[in-house]
Design a protein around this motif. Structure first.
Motif, PDB file in Angstrom:
ATOM      1  N   ASP A 101       0.796  -1.183  -0.072  1.00 15.53           N
ATOM      2  CA  ASP A 101      -0.110  -0.153  -0.180  1.00 15.53           C
ATOM      3  C   ASP A 101       0.732   1.307   0.005  1.00 15.53           C
ATOM      4  N   PHE A 102       1.944   0.998   0.315  1.00 14.75           N
ATOM      5  CA  PHE A 102       2.996   2.310   0.244  1.00 14.75           C
ATOM      6  C   PHE A 102       3.472   2.779  -1.043  1.00 14.75           C
ATOM      7  N   VAL A 103       2.911   2.168  -1.939  1.00 11.67           N
ATOM      8  CA  VAL A 103       3.033   2.771  -3.302  1.00 11.67           C
ATOM      9  C   VAL A 103       2.196   3.971  -3.539  1.00 11.67           C
ATOM     10  N   PHE A 104       1.178   4.265  -2.661  1.00  9.90           N
ATOM     11  CA  PHE A 104       0.216   5.422  -2.819  1.00  9.90           C
ATOM     12  C   PHE A 104       0.576   6.373  -1.838  1.00  9.90           C
ATOM     13  N   ASP A 105       0.006   7.735  -1.983  1.00  9.19           N
ATOM     14  CA  ASP A 105       0.527   8.798  -1.305  1.00  9.19           C
ATOM     15  C   ASP A 105      -0.607   8.903  -0.210  1.00  9.19           C
ATOM     16  N   TYR A 119       1.721   6.819  -6.077  1.00  5.47           N
ATOM     17  CA  TYR A 119       2.716   7.966  -5.791  1.00  5.47           C
ATOM     18  C   TYR A 119       3.181   7.726  -4.616  1.00  5.47           C
ATOM     19  N   PRO A 120       4.281   7.089  -4.464  1.00 11.04           N
ATOM     20  CA  PRO A 120       5.115   6.592  -3.259  1.00 11.04           C
ATOM     21  C   PRO A 120       5.691   7.801  -2.651  1.00 11.04           C
ATOM     22  N   LEU A 121       5.537   7.953  -1.271  1.00 10.04           N
ATOM     23  CA  LEU A 121       6.359   9.187  -0.558  1.00 10.04           C
ATOM     24  C   LEU A 121       7.652   8.767   0.148  1.00 10.04           C
ATOM     25  N   SER A 122       7.937   7.312   0.228  1.00  8.96           N
ATOM     26  CA  SER A 122       9.303   7.042   0.519  1.00  8.96           C
ATOM     27  C   SER A 122      10.130   6.446  -0.475  1.00  8.96           C
ATOM     28  N   VAL A 123      11.545   6.178  -0.187  1.00  3.48           N
ATOM     29  CA  VAL A 123      12.466   5.324  -0.872  1.00  3.48           C
ATOM     30  C   VAL A 123      11.850   3.708  -0.760  1.00  3.48           C
ATOM     31  N   TYR A 124      11.291   3.244   0.105  1.00  2.00           N
ATOM     32  CA  TYR A 124      10.750   1.939   0.195  1.00  2.00           C
ATOM     33  C   TYR A 124       9.729   1.801  -0.612  1.00  2.00           C
ATOM     34  N   GLY A 125       8.656   2.754  -0.746  1.00  2.00           N
ATOM     35  CA  GLY A 125       7.431   2.706  -1.759  1.00  2.00           C
ATOM     36  C   GLY A 125       8.128   2.782  -3.236  1.00  2.00           C
ATOM     37  N   MET A 126       8.985   3.697  -3.373  1.00  4.65           N
ATOM     38  CA  MET A 126       9.499   3.999  -4.636  1.00  4.65           C
ATOM     39  C   MET A 126      10.118   2.514  -5.125  1.00  4.65           C
ATOM     40  N   SER A 127      10.897   1.856  -4.327  1.00  2.00           N
ATOM     41  CA  SER A 127      11.536   0.705  -4.664  1.00  2.00           C
ATOM     42  C   SER A 127      10.626  -0.359  -5.107  1.00  2.00           C
ATOM     43  N   ILE A 143       1.176 -12.061 -11.268  1.00  3.60           N
ATOM     44  CA  ILE A 143       0.064 -11.456 -10.269  1.00  3.60           C
ATOM     45  C   ILE A 143       0.762 -10.435  -9.635  1.00  3.60           C
ATOM     46  N   ILE A 144       0.483  -9.422  -9.373  1.00  4.60           N
ATOM     47  CA  ILE A 144       1.070  -8.410  -8.274  1.00  4.60           C
ATOM     48  C   ILE A 144      -0.178  -8.161  -7.208  1.00  4.60           C
ATOM     49  N   ILE A 145       0.466  -8.629  -6.096  1.00  2.82           N
ATOM     50  CA  ILE A 145      -0.699  -8.288  -5.034  1.00  2.82           C
ATOM     51  C   ILE A 145       0.005  -7.190  -3.942  1.00  2.82           C
ATOM     52  N   ARG A 146      -1.094  -6.146  -3.922  1.00  4.38           N
ATOM     53  CA  ARG A 146      -0.435  -5.121  -3.060  1.00  4.38           C
ATOM     54  C   ARG A 146      -1.314  -5.523  -1.793  1.00  4.38           C
ATOM     55  N   THR A 147      -0.610  -5.487  -0.504  1.00  2.00           N
ATOM     56  CA  THR A 147      -1.107  -5.642   0.536  1.00  2.00           C
ATOM     57  C   THR A 147      -0.504  -4.501   1.747  1.00  2.00           C
ATOM     58  N   SER A 148      -1.239  -4.503   3.056  1.00  2.00           N
ATOM     59  CA  SER A 148      -0.829  -3.708   4.035  1.00  2.00           C
ATOM     60  C   SER A 148      -0.694  -4.153   5.374  1.00  2.00           C
ATOM     61  N   TRP A 149      -0.051  -3.485   6.095  1.00  2.00           N
ATOM     62  CA  TRP A 149       0.044  -3.558   7.522  1.00  2.00           C
ATOM     63  C   TRP A 149       0.140  -5.240   8.019  1.00  2.00           C
ATOM     64  N   LEU A 150       1.221  -5.943   7.612  1.00  2.00           N
ATOM     65  CA  LEU A 150       1.308  -7.418   7.877  1.00  2.00           C
ATOM     66  C   LEU A 150       1.640  -7.963   9.428  1.00  2.00           C
ATOM     67  N   TYR A 151       1.059  -8.610   9.650  1.00  3.56           N
ATOM     68  CA  TYR A 151       1.484  -9.331  10.950  1.00  3.56           C
ATOM     69  C   TYR A 151       1.154 -10.686  10.913  1.00  3.56           C
ATOM     70  N   GLY A 152       2.143 -11.399  11.527  1.00  3.84           N
ATOM     71  CA  GLY A 152       2.037 -12.801  11.682  1.00  3.84           C
ATOM     72  C   GLY A 152       2.983 -13.598  12.242  1.00  3.84           C
ATOM     73  N   ARG A 153       3.081 -14.777  12.372  1.00  6.22           N
ATOM     74  CA  ARG A 153       4.007 -15.626  12.841  1.00  6.22           C
ATOM     75  C   ARG A 153       5.386 -15.313  12.682  1.00  6.22           C
ATOM     76  N   GLY A 154       6.525 -15.518  13.411  1.00  8.40           N
ATOM     77  CA  GLY A 154       7.865 -15.132  13.024  1.00  8.40           C
ATOM     78  C   GLY A 154       8.468 -13.811  13.400  1.00  8.40           C
TER      79      GLY A 154
END
Ligand SMILES: NC(=O)c1ccc[n+]([C@@H]2O[C@H](COP(=O)([O-])OP(=O)(O)OC[C@H]3O[C@@H](n4cnc5c(N)ncnc54)[C@H](OP(=O)(O)O)[C@@H]3O)[C@@H](O)[C@H]2O)c1
Length: 288
Positions: A101-105, A119-127, A143-154
């Motif tokens: 989701d960080f590809v968006f502003d 329109y990414p705001l950060s280097v991470y988003g741009m990359s 298939i490109i899957i955009r996702t957000s705010w991940l949490y889980g095991r590990g």
């Protein structure tokens, strides 16, 4: 199906490999075994495994550090996916690539559809955005899957951080003016499995619902109380992003519209609050 999963030491890859192994032949390779930035390692490993599908979970994910490690972030998040996509095309394999989701502003106030202008705001988003473009330049079977705010095991994640701080501190400031959707890696793994043979293109996937980081933290504390966990925390304090300065700028609003995923797979998506309860019950308290 024969499936190769990259970045197997990571949070998403470990949940995904575990799920896929129930129905498929899976080779899950760590950074040590398979460095996606090393063209000869990419070629060698893909030819050896000869998969029908590669799921690229390998990524540079240190959002703030990326501001000073720009070339490393681009090497892993943009050149790595290009290397994979090029070999996939030659081999006739499909590439499933995970984006963000960080590809968006974050200037919108309604959920982002796949065709919304990034329109990414950060280097991470741009990359990560460059990675999406490179995949699409190299192959049509992606298939490109955009996702957000991940949490889980590990890996350390927001849930574990809040749980740990709530045990140690009386007061915890949490940002309430960044809005998105927490996503459980178990649910994203199911979504990836559901998309294995679906038409190529970009898909958005997160859990259902909307939250601020403050709401998310509040729900984590509720779960801790429900589970009888001891904590020192007396108050969660909502603060503004400007009161918690970080090197990388984040979108203020990054809720993803999942209607394409739901239409094409015919699957419903769990609400983030239910998935959080499930994660806490299944994973966190198990190790008390
Ligand atoms: N975490 C989030 O909140 C979030 C949100 C939206 C989208 N995403 C995206 O979701 C995907 C999975 O994220 P995650 O949270 O599971 O990430 P993660 O836990 O940081 O895992 C990434 C894995 O990739 C490995 N890796 C790094 N460079 C590599 C290379 N050159 N070759 C092979 N492997 C390499 C890392 O190994 P080392 O640890 O040894 O470096 C790590 O095991 C990523 O594409 C990420 O951008 C994540």
């Amino acid at each position: 199906m024969k499936i190769l999963v990259t970045g197997s030491g990571g949070m998403l890859a470990s949940a995904l490999a575990e799920l896929l192994e129930r129905e498929h032949r899976v080779s899950a390779l760590s950074r040590k075994e398979f460095d996606i930035t090393d063209v000869s390692s990419v070629r060698k490993n893909i030819l050896r495994v000869s998969p029908q599908v590669i799921v690229n979970c390998a990524a540079y994910t240190k959002v703030d550090k990326a501001e000073e490690e720009r070339s490393e972030a681009f090497l892993i998040n943009a050149e790595g996916p290009r290397n994979l996509a090029a070999v996939c095309r030659k081999l006739g394999a499909r590439l499933i690539h995970i984006s963000t989701d960080f590809v968006f502003d974050g200037k919108k106030s309604v959920p982002y559809k796949e065709e919304a202008r990034p329109y990414p705001l950060s280097v991470y988003g741009m990359s990560k955005l460059q990675g999406e473009k490179n995949v699409q330049d190299e192959t049509t079977d992606f298939i490109i899957i955009r996702t957000s705010w991940l949490y889980g095991r590990g890996k350390d994640n927001f849930v574990k951080k809040v749980a740990s701080l709530a045990r140690k501190r009386k007061d915890l400031p949490v940002v309430y003016d960044q809005i998105g959707t927490p996503t459980y890696t178990g649910d994203l793994s199911t979504a990836i499995m559901n998309l294995l043979d679906k038409p190529p293109g970009i898909y958005h996937f997160s859990n259902e619902g909307v939250a601020s980081w403050y709401d998310f933290a509040h729900a984590i504390v509720e779960e801790m109380k429900k589970g009888g966990m001891k904590m020192r925390l007396e108050a969660l304090r909502p603060i503004l992003t400007e009161e918690y300065p970080a090197p990388a700028k984040r979108p203020a609003y990054s809720v993803l519209d999942k209607s394409k995923y739901k239409r094409i797979t015919g699957e419903a998506i769990p609400h983030w609050r239910e998935s959080l309860s499930r994660y806490v019950a299944e994973e966190l308290w198990r190790r008390r």
